[in-house]
Design a protein around this motif. Structure first.
Motif, mmCIF file in Angstrom:
data_model
loop_
_atom_site.group_PDB
_atom_site.id
_atom_site.type_symbol
_atom_site.label_atom_id
_atom_site.label_comp_id
_atom_site.label_asym_id
_atom_site.label_seq_id
_atom_site.Cartn_x
_atom_site.Cartn_y
_atom_site.Cartn_z
ATOM 1 N N VAL A 1 -25.000 22.872 69.589
ATOM 2 C CA VAL A 1 -26.000 22.098 70.326
ATOM 3 C C VAL A 1 -25.522 20.658 70.442
ATOM 4 O O VAL A 1 -25.046 20.068 69.454
ATOM 5 C CB VAL A 1 -27.368 22.147 69.625
ATOM 6 C CG1 VAL A 1 -28.386 21.309 70.377
ATOM 7 C CG2 VAL A 1 -27.861 23.583 69.485
ATOM 8 N N HIS B 1 -23.357 25.826 73.487
ATOM 9 C CA HIS B 1 -24.201 26.690 74.312
ATOM 10 C C HIS B 1 -25.457 25.990 74.814
ATOM 11 O O HIS B 1 -26.076 26.449 75.774
ATOM 12 C CB HIS B 1 -24.611 27.939 73.533
ATOM 13 C CG HIS B 1 -23.534 28.980 73.453
ATOM 14 N ND1 HIS B 1 -22.298 28.749 72.889
ATOM 15 C CD2 HIS B 1 -23.516 30.281 73.878
ATOM 16 C CE1 HIS B 1 -21.554 29.841 72.963
ATOM 17 N NE2 HIS B 1 -22.260 30.781 73.549
ATOM 18 N N ILE B 2 -25.857 24.893 74.166
ATOM 19 C CA ILE B 2 -27.116 24.230 74.523
ATOM 20 C C ILE B 2 -26.869 22.729 74.646
ATOM 21 O O ILE B 2 -26.246 22.109 73.771
ATOM 22 C CB ILE B 2 -28.204 24.513 73.472
ATOM 23 C CG1 ILE B 2 -28.521 26.007 73.434
ATOM 24 C CG2 ILE B 2 -29.466 23.713 73.754
ATOM 25 C CD1 ILE B 2 -29.468 26.398 72.328
ATOM 26 N N ILE C 1 -33.421 20.558 79.197
ATOM 27 C CA ILE C 1 -32.652 21.457 78.353
ATOM 28 C C ILE C 1 -31.819 22.396 79.218
ATOM 29 O O ILE C 1 -32.324 22.996 80.173
ATOM 30 C CB ILE C 1 -33.567 22.283 77.421
ATOM 31 C CG1 ILE C 1 -34.415 21.360 76.539
ATOM 32 C CG2 ILE C 1 -32.744 23.243 76.572
ATOM 33 C CD1 ILE C 1 -33.632 20.556 75.541
ATOM 34 N N SER D 1 -29.403 25.767 78.682
ATOM 35 C CA SER D 1 -28.986 26.812 77.748
ATOM 36 C C SER D 1 -28.088 27.798 78.469
ATOM 37 O O SER D 1 -28.405 28.220 79.589
ATOM 38 C CB SER D 1 -30.199 27.551 77.171
ATOM 39 O OG SER D 1 -31.114 26.657 76.578
ATOM 40 N N GLU D 2 -26.982 28.159 77.832
ATOM 41 C CA GLU D 2 -26.102 29.163 78.405
ATOM 42 C C GLU D 2 -26.886 30.452 78.651
ATOM 43 O O GLU D 2 -27.779 30.800 77.903
ATOM 44 C CB GLU D 2 -24.925 29.397 77.462
ATOM 45 C CG GLU D 2 -23.684 29.952 78.127
ATOM 46 C CD GLU D 2 -23.714 31.464 78.228
ATOM 47 O OE1 GLU D 2 -24.399 32.095 77.408
ATOM 48 O OE2 GLU D 2 -23.054 31.994 79.144
ATOM 49 N N VAL E 1 -28.084 33.003 75.976
ATOM 50 C CA VAL E 1 -28.935 32.588 74.854
ATOM 51 C C VAL E 1 -30.346 33.132 75.068
ATOM 52 O O VAL E 1 -30.946 32.913 76.125
ATOM 53 C CB VAL E 1 -28.963 31.050 74.727
ATOM 54 C CG1 VAL E 1 -29.895 30.625 73.597
ATOM 55 C CG2 VAL E 1 -27.564 30.510 74.505
ATOM 56 N N GLY F 1 -32.980 26.425 69.104
ATOM 57 C CA GLY F 1 -31.913 26.769 70.036
ATOM 58 C C GLY F 1 -30.659 27.246 69.329
ATOM 59 O O GLY F 1 -30.014 28.207 69.762
ATOM 60 N N THR G 1 -28.934 30.925 69.596
ATOM 61 C CA THR G 1 -27.534 31.100 70.012
ATOM 62 C C THR G 1 -26.798 32.071 69.106
ATOM 63 O O THR G 1 -25.897 32.795 69.554
ATOM 64 C CB THR G 1 -26.824 29.738 70.027
ATOM 65 O OG1 THR G 1 -27.548 28.830 70.867
ATOM 66 C CG2 THR G 1 -25.412 29.864 70.554
#
Length: 984
Positions: A286, A311-312, A329, A331-332, A335, A365, A369
């Motif tokens: 993150v 990923h975030i 935000i 996020s991949e 996730v 988060g 992940t």
């Protein structure tokens, strides 16, 4: 009482919406592309973008946003079972191999559920596929074997039967297995980006940040010197300053967090890519991006950062004009959804509220992940390797058959003789406990376990907190439903109408035994299933007629006065269901053995519950119902739910559960389609809840420990599309529930002694509330439940730690679980009804009502467990000298350093040497400011919670719970800092 029925019920309107939810609150997936200065595409990626709900008004002024409740998902103090319940206590550990020759480990302990005098078996199963945890009820008469525990975990076949591991060193290895679930501490990257910077090389090359960036860092945490730092270091060098001299660190809800700040990491003028900075921030799951500039400036995109690990991204902008922060935000795509969802607009003027929101969002988060394929596969391989390695270490002892491993069954009883054997077992248990306690202490000191601070949630009100509805309720509840602000209850004494603070009104006598009921205020109807077996019937009443009978105080009606209210063809029914959304047409499906009877009632505006309907409508509405058709099933249904089709024209469905399956039945044609098959030997069907995601039907199928969400698509060519979907998911409860209630964003599972609260969108655990002898009463709108507690009694038993035995069915005399027996002197059984307002659960803006000005001396509030309501009086404040004096003398007394115990009267005099002031009426119970200190304590048979203010005003007051202390001293002292003491 009856005046409250003339207005439409807001609770019923919410009840119709309770099954509606949307994943749009958690953003939408977009293809994000980054390009260079010449417009050439460099990188692209699919990310879920959260920028506040698009379905809400985004023109709200900053600071007036609708708050969402901020919760840590799967909190460690609820999920780290082995550390919490097992270490430091006598428990059993087993080793075995399943039918595929894969090794597994099983741990079982008998423990007291949060010191609530509710003994339960906590069981953990470690396998290559992951960890499974369940609670099983304790019974002093019913035997419990390893086989039955593993069967409850769907493990029935073994290649080698489980054997118990006696060696205490196994605790170290099992703790390592639990730590594979993820770290309790976190490291987050913080990257500073100036206005107009569009590449990661530019962002990482910023030597210093702006003044607003420094204020943001100060908001996140404290600046610490790395050299010599003894806390969580997050991969930074704390010996030679190779990763900078300072960093930002904080502790949030027991979690240590280290921030990798780009401007604090080493900077190199020769290296344009700033590899040393990227080495840390690029390997963080993150990362926070603090971007300068106006909203119209080029926006940050995750594709600007070259990292396969992050990923975030949390994009933060600061607005100087209104001193607010805006959050976004990324996020991949892989996730899973995680909360809390961003408010609309995502603008925060309260900086402390913004900090709490960001930290909870980032922690949730990173946990989410770890469930992506990239991380979950690595974790599974690591867990499999550790389990196999541990199994191989145990193999020599397994073949030798020495004392490390034994075939003793879980339900076997150790022999009472000879004495040498008993003494040897007691010595082994003592060494087992000693090693476990030392390991628990070592883990805590290292910072690898969350600190469960007692002061964490004293001032925070949760949406599931209950309100006392009816005290000392003496009757057994069969079923109930809400009627306006009141509750219509079927009891062993008849049908009663109950309201908060009002005497109950009897509506029907006890000859009418109602087993199931629905109060439909908008349709002016009461539907009930009465009696049992061949005599059971469906009765329908007009609410206005029932209301009139109560107002005119007619003779209480009996079973024999309801002949005209019986629906035809319903004799012998054992179950019925109605449609949730009955705005245009009410549908009732009645189950009579393996036959389903479909009955409808057209909506009539003249039949709503109004003052004129009392005169215009006939007393019995039976003639308004119409028989439609009969549908035959292969078996009698155990669970039944109606699912509304998108058009309502030949596409309505019935979900039924029987044998080992859930089926969908077309109401129009009677055709049946397999929805879900249960692959277990024994099935305990709990519920099938119809939910509607953005208007499309879905079902929460609950059975055993499992809750499965299945999307139900519209009928296509006469058959529903029930094939697996990407939207489907499932999760497991920790204990088998007997009822499940959905109230977006939460889903609540009710067991015999707890309420387990999870999120609908991902099944993540939010909270577990321990409620002794819990019974769900009604849940169509507001949630009502009954709980039994002891009015008075010793607090010794509730604070004692329970440990498992060599044989949990026949505990040793000194380890037997203690129960609040009504027959004991000084204890009186107290049965209370509580209410959880549905508006608190489903409303995104939770407005806390002001306390009544008519009762300024007593304020009803909720304990830290969120269940029992207690009278809270005006608070007291002690000086620091008095606090330290009481704490010092109490500590000495507990350690045996005082010749005489502290007199109870002396302590009482200390507590009374205070002035009093009124609490803030806007907050009800006084909330502490940042300078407040909280102290909590309990006498034997007496509990109290107090805020101790450190302000200069010695007369400042806070909360107090006042009672008559029955004895002294405190049983436990916890010193949080020099001024904060927890006296128990």
């Amino acid at each position: 009482l009856m005046k409250r029925f003339y207005s439409s019920s807001v609770s019923e309107d919410l009840g119709c919406r309770r099954g509606e939810f949307s994943r749009k609150h958690y953003g939408s997936v977009e293809l994000l592309i980054s390009s260079d200065a010449d417009g050439a595409i460099q990188r692209a990626g699919r990310f879920r973008v959260e920028n506040g709900s698009s379905g809400e008004n985004t023109d709200c002024a900053p600071g007036t946003w609708h708050r969402t409740d901020v919760h840590l998902e799967n909190p460690e103090y609820h999920t780290r079972w082995y550390f919490k319940y097992f270490l430091g206590k006598v428990h059993q550990n087993y080793i075995g191999t399943d039918a595929e020759k894969n090794p597994f480990f099983l741990s079982v302990v008998l423990s007291d559920q949060n010191n609530q005098r509710i003994p339960q078996y906590h069981s953990i199963l470690w396998r290559k596929t992951g960890t499974q945890k369940i609670c099983l009820p304790y019974s002093p008469t019913k035997t419990l074997s390893v086989k039955s525990i593993l069967s409850a975990m769907s493990l029935d076949k073994f290649e080698k039967s489980p054997r118990e591991i006696f060696h205490p060193e196994i605790q170290k290895d099992l703790l390592v297995l639990e730590e594979q679930e993820g770290s309790v501490n976190f490291k987050f990257g913080v990257l500073y980006a100036k206005d107009g910077q569009l590449t990661d090389d530019e962002m990482f090359s910023n030597e210093t940040g702006s003044e607003s960036f420094q204020r943001f860092l100060h908001l996140l945490g404290d600046t610490i010197t790395l050299k010599g730092w003894s806390g969580y270091r997050g991969g930074l060098d704390t010996k030679n300053d190779t990763t900078g001299t300072c960093s930002i660190y904080t502790v949030f809800q027991g979690h240590e967090i280290m921030f990798h700040v780009s401007t604090m990491l080493p900077y190199s003028r020769e290296n344009k890519q700033q590899v040393e900075r990227k080495r840390h921030i690029g390997n963080d799951i993150v990362t926070i991006i603090f971007q300068e500039g106006e909203e119209s400036s080029p926006a940050f995109k995750p594709s600007m950062i070259r990292s396969h690990f992050t990923h975030i991204f949390a994009l933060v902008r600061y607005n100087k004009q209104n001193d607010s922060y805006r959050l976004k935000i990324f996020s991949e795509e892989s996730v899973p959804l995680f909360g809390p969802p961003l408010p609309s607009p995502p603008v925060f003027t309260n900086h402390q509220e913004f900090r709490d929101f960001v930290l909870v969002k980032l922690i949730n988060g990173e946990k989410a992940t770890l469930e992506t394929p990239t991380f979950s596969q690595k974790r599974q391989r690591t867990l499999d390797m550790l389990i196999r390695s541990l199994y191989q270490d145990m193999m020599p002892d397994l073949h030798k058959g020495n004392n490390v491993l034994n075939r003793r069954s879980f339900s076997d009883v150790l022999p009472e003789s000879p004495k040498s054997t008993r003494k040897k077992e007691e010595a082994r248990q003592a060494e087992f406990v000693r090693l476990g306690q030392a390991l628990k202490l070592k883990t805590t000191v290292k910072g690898d376990a969350t600190a469960n601070l007692a002061t964490a949630s004293f001032c925070k009100k949760e949406p599931w907190e209950s309100q006392s509805f009816c005290s000392n309720f003496p009757h057994e509840v069969v079923c109930a439903d809400s009627w306006g602000q009141s509750l219509l209850v079927s009891t062993d004494a008849g049908i009663l109408l109950i309201d908060d603070g009002q005497p109950s009104v009897q509506v029907f006598d006890k000859t009418l035994q109602i087993k199931q009921m629905n109060v439909l205020e908008t349709l002016n109807l009461l539907i009930a299933r009465t009696d049992k077996g061949k005599d059971s019937r469906i009765l329908v009443f007009r609410l206005s007629a029932v209301q009139k009978a109560i107002e005119t105080k007619k003779v209480i009606r009996s079973k024999y006065d309801c002949r005209e209210n019986k629906l035809e063809r319903t004799k012998g029914c054992h179950l019925y269901a109605i449609n949730t959304h009955h705005g245009s047409e009410l549908r009732i499906v009645v189950a009579i053995r393996n036959k389903l009877l479909l009955v409808t009632k057209k909506y009539n505006s003249h039949n709503t519950l109004t003052s004129t309907s009392l005169l215009s409508s006939p007393e019995s509405p039976v003639e308004e119902f119409q028989y439609i058709r009969e549908i035959c099933l292969s078996d009698p249904p155990v669970v039944m739910t109606l699912v509304d089709g998108p058009t309502g024209d030949s596409d309505n469905m019935i979900c039924v559960a029987y044998r080992h399956q859930f089926d969908l039945v077309n109401e129009s044609t009677g055709e049946s389609y397999r929805l879900h098959h249960v692959e277990t030997n024994r099935v305990n069907f709990v519920a099938a809840i119809d939910v509607y995601e953005d208007g499309e039907a879905g079902l929460l199928l609950c059975y055993n420990y499992i809750c499965q969400y299945r999307k139900v698509y519209p009928f296509s060519g006469g058959s529903p599309l029930v094939q697996p979907s990407a939207y489907d998911f499932h999760f497991s409860w920790n204990q088998v529930p007997y009822a499940v209630v959905c109230a977006f964003p939460y889903v609540l599972a009710f067991t015999t002694d707890s309420i387990e609260i999870r999120l609908v969108v991902n099944g993540n655990l939010v909270h577990t509330a321990v409620v002794p002898e819990l019974q769900l009463v009604a849940s169509r709108s507001d949630i009502y439940f009954k709980a039994t507690a002891a009015v008075s009694g010793s607090s010794d038993s509730s604070s004692k730690e329970m440990s498992s035995k060599s044989s949990p069915q026949t505990p040793m005399a000194y380890e037997k679980p203690e129960f609040p027996l009504p027959s004991l002197e000084g204890e009186v059984p107290c049965k209370n009804l509580y209410k959880i307002p549905l508006s608190n659960l489903v409303g995104r803006s939770i407005e806390r009502p002001l306390k009544s000005p008519l009762a300024p001396k007593v304020i009803t509030t909720t304990t830290s467990s969120g269940i029992t309501s207690l009278p809270v009086m005006h608070s007291l404040s002690l000086s620091r000298v008095e606090i330290k004096e009481i704490a010092s003398r109490t500590r000495k007394e507990l350690l045996g350093l005082l010749d005489e115990p502290i007199p109870k009267t002396e302590c009482a005099q200390k507590l009374k040497k205070v002035s009093r002031r009124q609490s803030d009426p806007k907050q009800g119970a006084v909330r502490s400011s940042s300078s407040d200190r909280i102290i909590s304590g309990s006498f034997e048979g007496y509990s109290e919670r107090r805020h101790l203010s450190t302000s200069s005003d010695p007369d400042t007051l806070a909360n107090r719970e006042e009672s008559s202390p029955s004895s002294y001293p405190f049983q436990q002292i916890s010193l949080y800092d020099e001024d904060i003491i927890d006296l128990k």
